[in-house]
Every structure is written in structure tokens, then in C-alpha cells.
Design a protein around this motif. Structure first.
Motif, short mmCIF file in Angstrom:
data_model
loop_
_atom_site.label_atom_id
_atom_site.label_comp_id
_atom_site.label_asym_id
_atom_site.label_seq_id
_atom_site.Cartn_x
_atom_site.Cartn_y
_atom_site.Cartn_z
N ALA A 137 0.81 -1.21 0.00
CA ALA A 137 0.00 0.00 0.00
C ALA A 137 0.84 1.27 0.00
O ALA A 137 0.51 2.25 -0.67
N HIS A 138 1.94 1.25 0.76
CA HIS A 138 2.70 2.48 0.96
C HIS A 138 4.04 2.53 0.23
O HIS A 138 4.58 3.62 0.01
N SER A 139 4.57 1.38 -0.16
CA SER A 139 5.83 1.35 -0.92
C SER A 139 5.70 0.33 -2.05
O SER A 139 6.42 -0.67 -2.10
N PRO A 140 4.76 0.57 -2.97
CA PRO A 140 4.49 -0.44 -4.01
C PRO A 140 5.70 -0.75 -4.89
O PRO A 140 5.88 -1.89 -5.32
N GLU A 141 6.54 0.25 -5.15
CA GLU A 141 7.70 -0.01 -6.00
C GLU A 141 8.67 -0.97 -5.32
O GLU A 141 9.20 -1.89 -5.94
N ARG A 142 8.86 -0.79 -4.02
CA ARG A 142 9.72 -1.69 -3.27
C ARG A 142 9.10 -3.09 -3.20
O ARG A 142 9.80 -4.10 -3.27
N TYR A 143 7.79 -3.14 -3.05
CA TYR A 143 7.08 -4.42 -3.02
C TYR A 143 7.29 -5.17 -4.33
O TYR A 143 7.58 -6.38 -4.34
N ILE A 144 7.13 -4.48 -5.44
CA ILE A 144 7.31 -5.09 -6.76
C ILE A 144 8.74 -5.58 -6.92
O ILE A 144 8.98 -6.67 -7.45
N GLU A 145 9.69 -4.80 -6.44
CA GLU A 145 11.09 -5.22 -6.53
C GLU A 145 11.31 -6.53 -5.78
O GLU A 145 11.98 -7.45 -6.28
N GLY A 146 10.74 -6.64 -4.59
CA GLY A 146 10.90 -7.88 -3.82
C GLY A 146 10.26 -9.06 -4.51
O GLY A 146 10.81 -10.17 -4.53
N ALA A 147 9.07 -8.83 -5.10
CA ALA A 147 8.37 -9.93 -5.77
C ALA A 147 9.15 -10.42 -6.98
O ALA A 147 9.31 -11.63 -7.18
N LEU A 148 9.66 -9.51 -7.78
CA LEU A 148 10.39 -9.91 -8.99
C LEU A 148 11.74 -10.53 -8.64
O LEU A 148 12.18 -11.49 -9.28
N ALA A 149 12.39 -9.99 -7.62
CA ALA A 149 13.67 -10.55 -7.20
C ALA A 149 13.50 -11.97 -6.68
O ALA A 149 14.36 -12.83 -6.90
N GLY A 150 12.39 -12.23 -6.01
CA GLY A 150 12.16 -13.55 -5.44
C GLY A 150 11.73 -14.58 -6.45
O GLY A 150 11.77 -15.78 -6.17
N GLU A 151 11.33 -14.14 -7.65
CA GLU A 151 10.83 -15.07 -8.66
C GLU A 151 11.74 -15.19 -9.87
O GLU A 151 11.38 -15.84 -10.86
N GLY A 152 12.92 -14.56 -9.81
CA GLY A 152 13.79 -14.61 -10.99
C GLY A 152 15.25 -14.36 -10.67
O GLY A 152 15.59 -13.75 -9.65
N ASP A 153 16.11 -14.87 -11.54
CA ASP A 153 17.55 -14.64 -11.43
C ASP A 153 17.95 -13.50 -12.36
O ASP A 153 18.48 -13.71 -13.45
N LEU A 154 17.66 -12.28 -11.94
CA LEU A 154 17.95 -11.11 -12.74
C LEU A 154 19.17 -10.38 -12.20
O LEU A 154 19.42 -10.38 -10.99
N THR A 155 19.94 -9.77 -13.10
CA THR A 155 21.03 -8.93 -12.65
C THR A 155 20.45 -7.68 -12.00
O THR A 155 19.25 -7.38 -12.13
#
Length: 298
Positions: free
Chosen positions: A158-176
Motif C-alpha cells: 500500500a505504501h511502498s508499491p515499487e519496493r514491493y514489486i522489486e521484492g516480488a520480482l527478485a524472489g521469482e527470478g535470477d535477474l542482474t
């Protein structure tokens, strides 16, 4: 059961037991099989890519999730048979299958055990062999299994959606680091992709409404020997991100090589959420819809 703006859940009393389900849209029937964990709410998120004026998306909770009891439907084959029983209940003779991740085996086995019922398969990062979840550290377990953890994730979304998205994508992929930063920016600035990632979090909490299904999924996925993919006759499209850290990309490439006539679409640097968040997601979603519609006309 909680009614939402996207679907109204019902309970179908099938020949194999009760199933929580909803039908969204009109047109060619497509069974939407959610992953691990999940439920009908996760199926509803998956179905957002399907046109409501061309496809009747049959959403459901698999056994042990939300309103569908585990009962005698623990095994993958029983889950596949339960999907067929739901089609019987709805009076649907044939339907497409759109499946993701831990729901992949049940979707594949529906096509193996009930071949005349399946018009086509769209398999998104779908498990096809024995899978054992990696060890989970204590902070992660607390985050996804306790009330304080749920509150924290909701507050972050709700309050830090960009950080939330970063955590979700980092946890589901091996990205640089650079790939992750670019993907987060792309998702955050796109309303549909941003909404998908933020809404998906609610479907991943392993509380008492999903705990039974999640535990059973882990047991059943670990016990897979063969899904008999070579016997599938339905047209099949397999979608896979090449940077998926949740499901080995080889699961999808192997499935595409094994299922006669199957096609695979690899999304470069795509995570486990690639079909919904990758820069090429919309083009691939159109391919999924096209397959399901074309097969329904045959």
C-alpha cells in the motif's frame, strides 16, 4: 465465500466432491488452473488476460485451497479427474486448459486422462517433473504464514508499491541488478502489470485457508515420476521465462519437446511472472488467447 468485483464464487457439488468455482465471461470455455499456493482468487488474476467477450473462464480453487476441501482428491490424477467432474457439473463437454506453475501437472493430466475433453493447453511455467521446494529461512516463513507478516506485506504494497514489486520480482527470478531495476520500472509504470503483482501477494499467504492445499501440493509435486506428456493430443503452447528461479526453464522446454506438436515461447530474462510482467507479455498473452480460441472452433 467473499464476492469480488471480478467473480462470484459458488460451490459445485460434483461427483467427486465439492469445488469452489466461478465462471467469468462468455464464449469458449477455458479451465483456469492456479499454481502453488493459490486459490480461485489467483485463478481470477490469471484470467485477466482472457477476453470476457470471447472466453468463459472457469475459475476454481484446487483441493485444499479456500473453499475446496482436500477430501479424497489429494493426488494429481484425482485433481485432474475433479476438473473433469466440474466440467460435467457445468454441462461443458470440451474446454481449453490454462495452467500455471504447481497447477501444471493437474492440467497436463486432465489432457492425458480425459483427452476428448481438452481442446488446447496453455501451460505457463508449468511443473512437469518432481519438484522439491528449496529450504525457506525463518523470516520468509514468518512473512507468509503469520498475521504480522501479512500485515507487513499489505502495508508495503500500500505504501511502498515499487519496493514491493522489486521484492516480488527478485524472489521469482535470477535477474542482474540492472535487469531487475529496469523490470521494476516497467512494471511500476504499467497499470495492469503493477496491479497484477500487487494483487498476487494476497493469494500467496499460507494461512489456514491455503495451508492444507500448499502442504499437499508439495507432497504431490515431489512424488511425480512421469506425467505421460507424450500421450497428449491437444494443441499445446508452453510459455517460460529464461530467468525463472522458481521453476527450472527445462521443465517447459522438455514439455514442449515431449508433447507432440507443442510450441514453446521463451521470454528472455523473464521471471516466474513473465507472462504478466515481461516487456513482451502482451504479445505472448495474445498468442495464448489465439490458441484457446482457435482450438475451440475446431
Amino acid at each position: 465465500m467473499r464476492e469480488t468485483s471480478e467473480y462470484t464464487p459458488r460451490i459445485a457439488e460434483t461427483a467427486l466432491g465439492p469445488v469452489e468455482y466461478a465462471v467469468v465471461g462468455t464464449g469458449a470455455p477455458v479451465v483456469v488452473v492456479h499454481g502453488t499456493p493459490g486459490g480461485i482468487d489467483a485463478a481470477a488474476l490469471m484470467a485477466r488476460i482472457l477476453p470476457r467477450d470471447g472466453i468463459a473462464a472457469i475459475l476454481l480453487s484446487r483441493p485444499g485451497y479456500l473453499g475446496t476441501p482436500l477430501g479424497g482428491n489429494a493426488t494429481i490424477d484425482r485433481q485432474a479427474d475433479l476438473l473433469a467432474a466440474l466440467l460435467d457439473h457445468l454441462g461443458v463437454d470440451r474446454a481449453g486448459v490454462y495452467t500455471w506453475s504447481g497447477g501444471g501437472p493437474a492440467g497436463y493430466r486432465l489432457a492425458v486422462r480425459h483427452p476428448r475433453r481438452v481442446t488446447a493447453i496453455a501451460a505457463n511455467a508449468a511443473c512437469r517433473r518432481a519438484y522439491r521446494a528449496p529450504p525457506e529461512d525463518l523470516p520468509t516463513r514468518l512473512m507468509f504464514t503469520t498475521a504480522p507478516g501479512r500485515w507487513l506485506l499489505r502495508a508495503l504494497a500500500a505504501h511502498s508499491p515499487e519496493r514491493y514489486i522489486e521484492g516480488a520480482l527478485a524472489g521469482e527470478g535470477d535477474l542482474t541488478e540492472d535487469q531487475l531495476a529496469a523490470r521494476v520500472a516497467e512494471v511500476f509504470t504499467d497499470p495492469a502489470r503493477r496491479r497484477f503483482v500487487l494483487d498476487l501477494g494476497e493469494t500467496t499467504f499460507r494461512d489456514r485457508h491455503r495451508r492444507t492445499g500448499y502442504g499437499n501440493d508439495l507432497d504431490q509435486l515431489a512424488a511425480i515420476t512421469s506425467l505421460d506428456l507424450e500421450t497428449i493430443t491437444a494443441p499445446t503452447l508452453v510459455v517460460q521465462g529464461t530467468a525463472d528461479s522458481d521453476l527450472p526453464p527445462d521443465d517447459s522446454t522438455f514439455a514442449a519437446r515431449t508433447i507432440p506438436g507443442a510450441e514453446v515461447l521463451l521470454l528472455d530474462a523473464g521471471t516466474h511472472l513473465a507472462l504478466y510482467t515481461h516487456p513482451d507479455a502482451e504479445a505472448v498473452q495474445r498468442r495464448v488467447v489465439d490458441l484457446l480460441l482457435r482450438a475451440a472452433d475446431r
